[in-house]
Scaffold this active site. Structure first.
Site, short mmCIF file in Angstrom:
data_model
loop_
_atom_site.label_atom_id
_atom_site.label_comp_id
_atom_site.label_asym_id
_atom_site.label_seq_id
_atom_site.Cartn_x
_atom_site.Cartn_y
_atom_site.Cartn_z
N TYR A 8 0.84 -1.20 0.00
CA TYR A 8 0.00 0.00 0.00
C TYR A 8 0.88 1.26 0.00
O TYR A 8 0.59 2.24 -0.67
CB TYR A 8 -0.94 0.00 1.21
CG TYR A 8 -1.70 1.29 1.31
CD1 TYR A 8 -2.63 1.65 0.35
CD2 TYR A 8 -1.43 2.20 2.33
CE1 TYR A 8 -3.29 2.87 0.40
CE2 TYR A 8 -2.08 3.42 2.39
CZ TYR A 8 -3.01 3.74 1.43
OH TYR A 8 -3.65 4.96 1.48
N LYS A 235 -4.58 19.75 -7.29
CA LYS A 235 -3.53 18.72 -7.16
C LYS A 235 -3.73 17.63 -8.21
O LYS A 235 -4.85 17.17 -8.42
CB LYS A 235 -3.61 18.10 -5.75
CG LYS A 235 -2.60 16.98 -5.51
CD LYS A 235 -2.58 16.57 -4.06
CE LYS A 235 -1.51 15.54 -3.78
NZ LYS A 235 -1.82 14.21 -4.30
N HIS A 259 -0.05 11.41 -8.37
CA HIS A 259 -0.56 10.67 -7.22
C HIS A 259 0.44 9.57 -6.83
O HIS A 259 0.07 8.46 -6.47
CB HIS A 259 -1.93 10.04 -7.56
CG HIS A 259 -2.88 9.97 -6.41
ND1 HIS A 259 -3.82 10.92 -6.16
CD2 HIS A 259 -3.05 9.05 -5.44
CE1 HIS A 259 -4.54 10.59 -5.10
NE2 HIS A 259 -4.08 9.45 -4.64
N ARG A 294 13.00 11.85 -2.69
CA ARG A 294 13.57 10.96 -1.68
C ARG A 294 14.81 11.57 -1.02
O ARG A 294 15.15 11.19 0.09
CB ARG A 294 14.00 9.61 -2.30
CG ARG A 294 12.87 8.82 -2.92
CD ARG A 294 11.95 8.22 -1.86
NE ARG A 294 10.91 7.44 -2.50
CZ ARG A 294 9.79 7.96 -3.02
NH1 ARG A 294 9.55 9.26 -2.91
NH2 ARG A 294 8.90 7.20 -3.61
N GLY A 313 5.54 12.54 -0.18
CA GLY A 313 4.58 11.56 0.36
C GLY A 313 5.30 10.43 1.07
O GLY A 313 5.34 10.36 2.30
C1 LIG Z 1 0.18 5.59 0.64
C2 LIG Z 1 -0.24 6.79 -0.17
C3 LIG Z 1 -1.51 7.31 -0.01
C4 LIG Z 1 -1.90 8.44 -0.73
N1 LIG Z 1 -3.13 9.00 -0.49
C5 LIG Z 1 -3.46 10.16 -1.10
C6 LIG Z 1 -4.67 10.82 -0.76
O1 LIG Z 1 -5.43 10.38 0.10
N2 LIG Z 1 -4.95 11.98 -1.41
C7 LIG Z 1 -4.11 12.53 -2.35
O2 LIG Z 1 -4.42 13.58 -2.92
N3 LIG Z 1 -2.95 11.93 -2.67
C8 LIG Z 1 -2.60 10.77 -2.06
N4 LIG Z 1 -1.41 10.17 -2.37
C9 LIG Z 1 -0.47 10.86 -3.30
C10 LIG Z 1 0.46 11.81 -2.52
O3 LIG Z 1 -0.22 12.94 -2.07
C11 LIG Z 1 1.65 12.30 -3.36
O4 LIG Z 1 1.17 12.92 -4.52
C12 LIG Z 1 2.63 11.21 -3.74
O5 LIG Z 1 2.81 10.32 -2.65
C13 LIG Z 1 3.94 11.83 -4.13
O6 LIG Z 1 4.88 10.87 -4.46
P1 LIG Z 1 6.02 10.34 -3.43
O7 LIG Z 1 5.32 9.38 -2.53
O8 LIG Z 1 7.00 9.70 -4.32
O9 LIG Z 1 6.56 11.54 -2.68
C14 LIG Z 1 -1.01 9.02 -1.68
C15 LIG Z 1 0.25 8.46 -1.86
C16 LIG Z 1 0.65 7.36 -1.12
C17 LIG Z 1 2.03 6.81 -1.32
#
Ligand SMILES: Cc1cc2nc3c(=O)[nH]c(=O)nc-3n(C[C@H](O)[C@H](O)[C@H](O)COP(=O)(O)O)c2cc1C
Length: 371
Positions: A8, A235, A259, A294, A313
Site C-alpha cells: 500500500y 492537485k 498521485h 527521496r 509523500g
Molecule cells: C500511501 C499513499 C496514499 C496516498 N493517499 C493520497 C490521498 O489520500 N490523497 C491525495 O491527494 N494523494 C494521495 N497520495 C499521493 C500523494 O499525495 C503524493 O502525490 C505522492 O505520494 C507523491 O509521491 P512520493 O510518494 O513519491 O513523494 C497518496 C500516496 C501514497 C504513497
C-alpha cells in the site's frame, strides 16, 4: 510490516510505469557545480504560499496513515510542525481534522476528495474553516481509482481480507500492536456519511470510491473557489493545457503530479512538465510538484526546474513507519540537511541560486536546462 501494508505504501498502478518514471526523471538531470563561491552561509528558507518556511517542502496528503502507525496523521503533523512546514491532511485520513488542527505550531492544509452530494464537501470545508485550515488542495486525478493489482490480492471479497493477509498480519505482532490497538483504522472525517451497514474497513473505502463522480470538472473547481476563501490549489495536473486553464480558474496554485504513480499508468512525471509549466505561469502563481522526492538532491533539482515547493509523500511515511513522529521528523530533517550540503557542493547559497542554469539534461545529450 506485513507485505500488504508495504505494498500500500510503495505500490503504483498497472505496470507501475508512471511510478518508475517518477524516480527516473530525477536521474535525467545532472548538476554543473560552481566552484570558488563563498558558501559558508547557506539557507533554503523560502515562502510557501506567502509564508516563510525553513525548506520549500510540504508533507503530501496520504490516506490511511493509521495503517502505518496508530494516530499516524497526528504523528506526521507533529513532524511537519517541528520542521516548520505544512502538513496536508487527506480526506481519507484516520484522525479527525479537529484533532490534527490542535497540534502546536502546525500549518494545516486539507486535501479534498469530492464524493457524494455537494453537501459533503461543503460540510468538510465548513469544518476546515472552523479548524483554521490554511489551504485547500482539490485532488483532480483520482475520481476513477487506479488499477492497483496488489490491492485486489489482499482480499477475497469486497469486505473480507484473504487468509494470506490475515496470516501476514498475525506474523507481525509488533506492527499489529503499534497500529491496531484501537482496531482497524477508520476514515473518521467521512465515516458518518457512509451508510451504517457499509462502515467496515474495506467496505467503507469501496462505498466512498463508488460515490466519486466521474463528472468532476472545471465547473466544480469554480463552485469550490466561490465557497473557499483561503488559498486553493489543484492537485494532480500533468498537462500543460490544464496548467494554462488553471491560471484563469481563480486558484492560487497547482500541484503537478501523478498521485505517486498510483493513478494513470504510463504518464510523465511532474518533473518532466515542470520547466514548461513554470514558463506558462511565470510569477502569476505557485507551481508545486509531487512525486519521487527521496533525497535533498531531488528537492534541489525540482526547485531549479521551477517548483515553488515540493510535496513529499512516501519519504516522511518511511520515517513514520520506522519510528513514529520522531522517524518522520528525521526523514524531513535529512531532506533539509542533504539539500543544504549539496547546495554547498554546487556553489549555491540560497533559493535564488537554484536556477535551470545549474542543470544539464543527461537524457538530451547533456543540454543545459536553461536553453
Ligand atoms: C500511501 C499513499 C496514499 C496516498 N493517499 C493520497 C490521498 O489520500 N490523497 C491525495 O491527494 N494523494 C494521495 N497520495 C499521493 C500523494 O499525495 C503524493 O502525490 C505522492 O505520494 C507523491 O509521491 P512520493 O510518494 O513519491 O513523494 C497518496 C500516496 C501514497 C504513497
Amino acid at each position: 510490516m506485513p507485505r500488504f501494508v508495504l505494498e500500500y505504501l510503495e505500490g503504483g498502478a498497472g505496470d507501475e510505469a508512471t511510478l518508475s518514471r517518477e524516480r527516473a526523471a530525477f536521474a535525467d538531470w545532472r548538476f554543473m557545480p560552481h566552484q570558488l563561491v563563498d558558501v559558508a552561509d547557506r539557507t533554503l528558507e523560502a515562502p510557501i504560499l506567502g509564508k516563510i518556511a525553513p525548506i520549500p517542502a510540504v508533507v503530501a496528503p496520504t490516506g490511511l496513515n493509521g495503517l502505518f502507525r496508530r494516530r499516524g496523521d497526528i504523528l506526521l503533523a507533529q513532524a511537519a510542525a517541528k520542521a516548520g512546514i505544512p502538513f496536508t491532511q487527506s480526506t481519507m485520513s484516520n484522525e479527525r481534522m479537529e484533532d490534527v488542527a490542535v497540534v502546536p505550531g502546525l500549518r494545516h492544509w486539507w486535501q479534498l476528495y469530492i464524493f457524494g452530494p455537494d453537501e459533503i464537501w461543503q460540510e468538510l470545508l465548513r469544518r476546515a474553516e472552523t479548524c483554521g485550515v490554511e489551504a485547500l488542495a482539490l485532488t483532480t486525478n483520482a475520481q476513477i481509482f487506479g488499477n492497483r493489482e496488489w490491492d485486489a490480492r489482499t482480499r477475497i471479497s469486497r469486505s473480507m481480507p484473504s487468509p494470506a493477509t490475515l496470516f501476514d498480519a498475525a506474523r507481525h505482532p509488533r506492527w499489529a500492536a503499534m497500529t491496531l490497538s484501537r482496531g482497524m483504522p477508520v476514515f473518521r472525517n467521512v465515516i458518518d456519511f457512509v451508510p451504517k451497514e457499509r462502515r467496515s474497513f474495506f467496505d467503507s473505502a469501496f462505498w466512498i470510491r463508488e460515490q466519486m463522480p466521474q463528472s468532476l470538472s472545471w465547473r466544480d473547481v469554480a463552485k469550490i473557489r466561490q465557497r473557499w476563501r483561503g488559498p486553493f490549489l489543484l492537485k494532480g495536473l500533468l498537462n500543460l493545457e490544464d496548467v494554462r486553464r488553471a491560471l484563469d480558474s481563480g486558484v492560487d496554485g497547482v500541484i503537478l503530479g501523478s498521485h505517486g504513480g498510483r493513478q494513470a499508468d504510463w504518464a510523465i512525471s511532474a518533473l518532466d512538465l515542470l520547466p514548461q509549466a513554470r514558463e506558462i505561469v511565470g510569477d502569476r502563481f505557485a507551481p508545486m510538484m509531487s512525486g519521487g522526492i527521496r533525497r535533498g538532491t531531488d528537492l534541489l533539482k525540482a526547485l531549479a526546474l521551477g517548483a515553488d515547493a515540493v510535496l513529499a509523500g512516501r519519504a516522511p511515511l518511511y520515517g513514520l513507519c520506522a519510528a513514529g513522529a520522531g522517524g518522520a521528523a528525521c526523514a524531513l530533517e535529512l531532506l533539509r540537511e542533504e539539500a543544504l550540503d549539496e547546495m554547498g557542493q554546487l556553489g549555491a547559497v540560497s533559493r535564488a541560486d537554484l536556477t535551470p542554469e545549474l542543470l544539464v539534461s543527461a537524457h538530451q545529450g547533456f543540454r543545459p536546462a536553461s536553453k
